[in-house]
Design an enzyme around this catalytic site. Structure first.
Site, mmCIF file in Angstrom:
data_model
loop_
_atom_site.group_PDB
_atom_site.id
_atom_site.type_symbol
_atom_site.label_atom_id
_atom_site.label_comp_id
_atom_site.label_asym_id
_atom_site.label_seq_id
_atom_site.Cartn_x
_atom_site.Cartn_y
_atom_site.Cartn_z
ATOM 1 N N CYS A 195 0.845 -1.191 0.000
ATOM 2 C CA CYS A 195 0.000 0.000 0.000
ATOM 3 C C CYS A 195 0.884 1.245 0.000
ATOM 4 O O CYS A 195 1.778 1.372 0.843
ATOM 5 C CB CYS A 195 -0.900 0.004 1.237
ATOM 6 S SG CYS A 195 -1.823 1.541 1.467
ATOM 7 N N ASP A 202 -0.253 -5.996 0.548
ATOM 8 C CA ASP A 202 -1.555 -6.349 -0.001
ATOM 9 C C ASP A 202 -1.390 -7.678 -0.741
ATOM 10 O O ASP A 202 -0.527 -7.807 -1.614
ATOM 11 C CB ASP A 202 -2.054 -5.278 -0.980
ATOM 12 C CG ASP A 202 -2.393 -3.967 -0.286
ATOM 13 O OD1 ASP A 202 -2.978 -4.009 0.805
ATOM 14 O OD2 ASP A 202 -2.059 -2.904 -0.844
#
Length: 289
Positions: A195, A202
């Protein structure tokens, strides 16, 4: 790509009163400028957001719970930052609504204003048996074992590396096997990126359906997917980067790239990009979601 402000802070005050100003838009152009490819071709598709911590009050003051799905067109000039969406949804927790339809209408209005495009909002009860809520398995071949029979060391890349799609034993594209267009459908559970707001990892499952005269080398495709492991990019930007790289390398007649990302903060994000709107699949969920 960098985002500043309270969204990246470690501690956050969660609102207890309805506050649409919490929503924080981010221009899609930030990611698309970095890709430096046909922005218009990246705008065909949908981002499906699914929220599993959705609650509000009925007129009796009783808490209501649901699963929410937000469909944001890829043509919207903005996306919404995911933490700001969680804060916004929390701001509704103690707001009274006369009906579920009123909740859908309000959220659709606020999200549409944030991303400057029409957003579709659906609420599902916890006992809803509609097929799009059921857990599915991605179509095609899983390529996660494509390197199992080799001794190749997979190195960490700082940025996604489209050159990994090229068979290093071939001198140029003209020597690649080609012929009639062939369809390929495959997926990998090993998509990982970071992120750009919090630098948190992620994780997601990537699926590709492609028709091309060039053959797909599964080992090279897996190396390419793994090259995203240290990349700072929003979910949408990662899928669009993959769509752009595969479009440039394979010159496909048809292409669909989608990802199901795992949940963070009660929300999962599922971008999908297609070469033609007729290829757009239905929204769905995977076991890891």
């Amino acid at each position: 790509m960098s985002i500043h402000g309270i969204l990246g802070e470690q501690t956050t005050d969660y609102p207890t009163e309805y506050n649409p100003e919490t929503l924080y838009p981010i221009a899609r152009s930030m990611g698309r400028d970095a890709i430096a490819w046909h922005a218009g071709k990246l705008a065909v598709g949908v981002d499906w957001w699914q929220a599993f911590e959705m609650s509000w009050l009925n007129t009796q003051g009783l808490s209501q719970v649901a699963i929410a799905r937000f469909s944001i067109p890829a043509s919207s000039p903005f996306i919404v930052e995911s933490k700001s969406l969680k804060l916004y949804l929390n701001s509704i927790n103690f707001t009274e609504f006369a009906s579920w339809e009123d909740v859908e209408t309000l959220i659709a209005k606020d999200l549409s204003a944030c991303v400057q495009a029409d957003v579709t909002v659906e609420l599902f009860g916890l006992e809803d048996d509609r097929s799009e809520l059921l857990i599915i398995q991605p179509e095609g071949v899983c390529i996660d074992s494509a390197l199992a029979d080799t001794t190749d060391k997979v190195t960490l890349c700082e940025h996604p590396d489209a050159s990994l799609l090229q068979d290093q034993t071939q001198a140029d594209d003209s020597k690649l096997e080609s012929g009639k267009p062939q369809p390929y459908t495959f997926y990998s559970n090993l998509l990982r990126s970071n992120c750009p707001v919090t630098n948190q990892p992620d994780w997601g499952t990537l699926a590709v359906s492609i028709t091309s005269e060039k053959s797909v080398n599964e080992a090279n495709m897996l190396r390419y997917i793994l090259s995203f492991r240290q990349h700072n990019g929003f979910h949408e930007q990662c899928v669009e980067q993959i769509f752009a790289d595969l479009s440039q390398y394979y010159a496909p007649s048809e292409l669909m790239v989608r990802a199901w990302y795992t949940r963070r903060g009660g929300i999962d994000i599922n971008p999908c990009r297609v070469s033609n709107v007729s290829l757009l699949p239905k929204p769905s969920r995977l076991i890891r979601q």
